[in-house]
Design an enzyme around this catalytic site. Structure first.
Site, short mmCIF file in Angstrom:
data_model
loop_
_atom_site.label_atom_id
_atom_site.label_comp_id
_atom_site.label_asym_id
_atom_site.label_seq_id
_atom_site.Cartn_x
_atom_site.Cartn_y
_atom_site.Cartn_z
N CYS A 78 0.88 -1.31 0.13
CA CYS A 78 0.17 -0.13 -0.01
C CYS A 78 0.82 1.30 0.06
O CYS A 78 0.17 2.48 -0.40
CB CYS A 78 -1.02 0.21 1.04
SG CYS A 78 -2.06 -1.46 1.28
N HIS A 119 -3.31 7.22 2.29
CA HIS A 119 -3.64 5.90 1.79
C HIS A 119 -5.21 5.67 2.11
O HIS A 119 -5.29 5.83 3.28
CB HIS A 119 -2.65 4.71 2.04
CG HIS A 119 -3.19 3.39 2.02
ND1 HIS A 119 -3.70 2.98 0.86
CD2 HIS A 119 -3.11 2.25 2.80
CE1 HIS A 119 -3.87 1.71 0.77
NE2 HIS A 119 -3.60 1.35 2.12
N ASN A 178 -10.05 -0.18 -0.14
CA ASN A 178 -8.68 -0.17 0.28
C ASN A 178 -8.03 -0.87 -1.26
O ASN A 178 -8.18 -1.97 -1.80
CB ASN A 178 -8.26 -0.89 0.99
CG ASN A 178 -6.63 -1.01 1.42
OD1 ASN A 178 -5.67 -0.50 0.48
ND2 ASN A 178 -6.20 -1.25 2.58
#
Ligand code: UT7
Length: 329
Positions: free
Chosen positions: A123, A256, A286
């Site tokens: 990520c 993020h 996500n």
């Protein structure tokens, strides 16, 4: 003696792409219920802020999503693929073991010869890739780079594990980063701490023509959560310090997109109102390395982010990895 190297790199254009199949929490919950897995829209929204995610069709790979985002970024930058002399793709869900997704993107864009490689920092991948591209441009190794975050996390989800399968989705975001005498990227910082490998991982591997070990995502959500909130404040302050700027100078925080509560925690620690945070996690969940460029492009196309604004991009994820990029847009 004056340097012939550019002083800065700057973002010339942004783009993003979400595959058309969109599943609301309620739709996903209904699919999971058919497997005997219980979850609800209420739980997912309250604990994460996620309302929907997009899943790519089975024959669509990260390179396809990345190419769609890249085309938008090229158009926004007013250039064509042949003007690009470096391609970096941040992904943990490559189309193949090799060659790299970046090489496939290059082929699909119909350009040949420029360096193309993947960055694997889960990520944090986009922040890593942007930092590498910025360094290569300032070192004179490239003048105009395509930096892409692209993922098909739906392929590595365990749909029998409700603690993870409701969190992730597929998508891509991209920027064209070009040499510039004015900022641009102002400061960057990357970190990794391999002591935490086990808290977020896909432990399987290919050997002897077979997948050995578990090829699906495992996460200790609470451990990741705790680490994330701490390191995101720390790295933001460190990057601001390098640039000699204060948190109040940030126009937009683009973290993020994993969990709204992590974003709220980071904003609170930096004393930034949530009105200065770009939030898109509700729309796509996500998307790992794709989440920051997706949020960035959304902020630009919605007219909130304007030229000259100061942006703080922050990534955190498996590895354990984290990093930040401060830039004037
Ligand atoms: O991309 C890299 C970065 N990743 C992240 O940032 C993820 C970080 N972690 C998180 O976002 C959160 O820890 C989660 C969203 C993963 C979990 O939220 P939480 O508030 O930490 O929940 P929890 O793990 O403490 O679980 C609370 C309860 C448990 O039930 P009991 O033991 O209290 O009875 C879980 O079994 O919620 C239950 N639960 C669910 N219930 C309904 C867990 N998943 C679900 C679900 N639906 N999908």
């Amino acid at each position: 003696m004056t340097s012939t190297f550019p002083r800065y790199s700057r973002i010339a254009g942004t783009g993003s792409y979400l595959p058309p199949r969109r599943l609301s929490n309620a739709e996903l919950a209904a699919e999971l219920a058919a497997r005997g897995i219980e979850t609800s829209d209420e739980w997912i929204v309250e604990r994460t802020g996620i309302r929907a995610r997009h899943f790519a069709a089975p024959d669509v790979g990260s390179s396809d999503l990345g190419v769609a985002a890249a085309r938008q970024a090229l158009e926004a930058a007013g250039c064509s693929a042949s003007d690009i002399d470096l391609i970096i793709v941040a992904t943990s869900t490559p189309d193949m073991v090799f060659p790299s997704t970046a090489a496939l993107v290059q082929q699909k864009l119909g350009v040949h010869g420029c360096p193309a490689f993947d960055v694997q920092a889960v990520c944090s991948g986009f922040v890593y890739a942007l930092t590498v591209a910025d360094s290569m441009i300032r070192a004179g190794s490239a003048r105009r780079a395509l930096v892409i975050g692209a993922e098909v996390f739906s392929r590595i989800l365990d749909f029998n594990d409700r603690t993870t399968c409701v969190l992730f989705g597929d998508g891509a975001g991209a920027v064209v980063l070009e040499a510039s005498e004015t900022p641009g990227v102002v400061a960057t910082e990357l970190h990794a701490d391999g002591r935490h490998v086990g808290i977020l991982c896909v432990p399987g591997h290919v050997s002897g023509g077979q997948v050995l070990g578990d090829p699906l995502l495992k996460m200790d959500g609470q451990a990741v959560f705790k680490l994330a909130v701490g390191v995101l404040e720390e790295v933001a302050r460190s990057v601001l310090g390098k640039a000699g700027r204060g948190a109040e100078e940030i126009d937009w925080l683009i973290p993020h997109q994993a969990n709204i509560r992590i974003m709220q925690g980071t904003a609170r620690k930096l004393k930034l109102p949530m009105g200065k945070v770009i939030v898109t996690v509700d729309q796509h969940g996500n998307t790992s390395a794709a989440s920051i460029p997706l949020a960035l492009d959304h902020g630009v196309r919605s007219g909130r982010i304007a030229r000259g604004d100061t942006l703080m991009l922050e990534g955190v994820g498996g590895g354990f990895t984290w990093g930040a990029v401060l830039l004037d847009f």
